[in-house]
Scaffold this active site. Sequence first.
Site, mmCIF file in Angstrom:
data_model
loop_
_atom_site.group_PDB
_atom_site.id
_atom_site.type_symbol
_atom_site.label_atom_id
_atom_site.label_comp_id
_atom_site.label_asym_id
_atom_site.label_seq_id
_atom_site.Cartn_x
_atom_site.Cartn_y
_atom_site.Cartn_z
ATOM 1 N N ASP A 178 1.357 1.386 -3.608
ATOM 2 C CA ASP A 178 1.877 0.855 -2.343
ATOM 3 C C ASP A 178 3.398 1.032 -2.354
ATOM 4 O OD1 ASP A 178 2.795 -0.713 -0.274
ATOM 5 O OD2 ASP A 178 1.460 -2.401 -0.713
ATOM 6 N N ASP A 215 4.829 10.160 6.216
ATOM 7 C CA ASP A 215 3.864 10.141 7.326
ATOM 8 C C ASP A 215 3.093 8.813 7.264
ATOM 9 O OD1 ASP A 215 2.677 11.364 9.545
ATOM 10 O OD2 ASP A 215 1.112 12.335 8.359
ATOM 11 N N LYS A 225 7.870 9.299 10.055
ATOM 12 C CA LYS A 225 7.108 8.980 11.264
ATOM 13 C C LYS A 225 7.371 7.537 11.681
ATOM 14 C CE LYS A 225 2.436 8.669 11.156
ATOM 15 N NZ LYS A 225 1.171 9.415 11.140
HETATM 16 N N1 SAM Z 1 0.382 13.320 5.882
HETATM 17 C C1 SAM Z 1 -0.964 13.020 5.440
HETATM 18 C C2 SAM Z 1 -1.714 14.322 5.344
HETATM 19 O O1 SAM Z 1 -1.242 15.335 5.878
HETATM 20 O O2 SAM Z 1 -2.793 14.373 4.728
HETATM 21 C C3 SAM Z 1 -1.648 12.021 6.345
HETATM 22 C C4 SAM Z 1 -1.067 10.654 6.203
HETATM 23 S S1 SAM Z 1 -1.954 9.385 7.052
HETATM 24 C C5 SAM Z 1 -1.512 9.662 8.706
HETATM 25 C C6 SAM Z 1 -1.044 7.945 6.663
HETATM 26 C C7 SAM Z 1 -1.175 7.481 5.233
HETATM 27 O O3 SAM Z 1 -0.216 6.450 4.978
HETATM 28 C C8 SAM Z 1 -2.543 6.863 4.913
HETATM 29 O O4 SAM Z 1 -3.212 7.670 3.958
HETATM 30 C C9 SAM Z 1 -2.189 5.491 4.324
HETATM 31 O O5 SAM Z 1 -2.998 5.137 3.228
HETATM 32 C C10 SAM Z 1 -0.736 5.681 3.917
HETATM 33 N N2 SAM Z 1 0.003 4.431 3.765
HETATM 34 C C11 SAM Z 1 0.108 3.429 4.654
HETATM 35 N N3 SAM Z 1 0.845 2.402 4.146
HETATM 36 C C12 SAM Z 1 1.214 2.788 2.898
HETATM 37 C C13 SAM Z 1 1.960 2.157 1.843
HETATM 38 N N4 SAM Z 1 2.465 0.924 2.003
HETATM 39 N N5 SAM Z 1 2.158 2.832 0.693
HETATM 40 C C14 SAM Z 1 1.614 4.072 0.521
HETATM 41 N N6 SAM Z 1 0.890 4.712 1.473
HETATM 42 C C15 SAM Z 1 0.683 4.082 2.646
#
Ligand code: SAM
Length: 280
Positions: free
Chosen positions: A86, A111, A151
């Site tokens: 995280d 992202d 993003k």
């Molecule tokens: N760019 C990626 C790809 O091309 O495969 C897609 C990313 S997806 C839109 C957003 C990601 O952000 C999710 O997999 C989610 O688990 C991650 N995410 C959200 N909050 C997060 C955090 N606090 N720490 C790490 N990852 C996080």
Amino acid sequence: MSGKDEYYNRSKQQGYRARSAYKLKQLDEEANLVERGDTVVDLGAAPGGWLQVAAEEVGESGTVVGVDLQRIEDLEEHDVETLRGDMTDERTRHYLREAVGERGADVVVSDMAPNMTGEYALDHARSVHLARQAFDVAEELLAPGGDFAVKVFQGEDLDAFREDVRPEFEYIRTVVPDASRDSSSEVYLVAKGLNTAPVAAGDRIEVTVEERGDEGDGIAYVEGYSLFVADAAVGETLTVEVDDAKPRFGFASRVADDDAGESAESDESAESGKSDESDE
Ligand code: SAM
């Protein structure tokens, strides 16, 4: 066929794990983010579409490190390091720092997106929170001159976030990749050239001109940083005001003698680092 279907189909045909791969491709085309040999950090990287694109762009001499809450399946065709964690947790940041090493990153991309509740104001606030975490990580990990793309969902806190990022980089742009257009309210802030200058626009400091530049300006050095001073002669010591501070050099103008004594005494900002003001 809608834009969404088109990118989905293309990602299947071209072997990308997610249609979002095209968003990074388009950000890269617009803003020249990733170069051969770069070290790229990808936050919120699962399932790995951006990792595939970044790995293609950096080539064998580059390094790509991805982090996500979710496990990222190994990318067989590319040598990419992945961490599960995280990004709001200090332990994840610690492991990420270790993975990137002392040289730092050339590019940090995020992202990351929150789990959607459907309540727009809440989803927006969570998105800005994640984007701010990414900004902290970028400031910590980027080498001087490095780039950051993040993003964020549009909403009332976007402008304030943009204003916080802006002075730390040479310039910032808001980009909506074509692959995002029909999906949501997301935009990407692309900030180029991390500014690690020891001075900021508006600082008043005393300098000694040590060299003459090609254009006839004097060049003074502040902690090794070149400051071009208009109409100043080699050997002259004078008080200047910084007009513009780029990551690797800046421009300053002479402060009139009447103002200089007072301001040079009261302003120690050249030693203390950046002020709040900066040019875009
Ligand atoms: N760019 C990626 C790809 O091309 O495969 C897609 C990313 S997806 C839109 C957003 C990601 O952000 C999710 O997999 C989610 O688990 C991650 N995410 C959200 N909050 C997060 C955090 N606090 N720490 C790490 N990852 C996080």
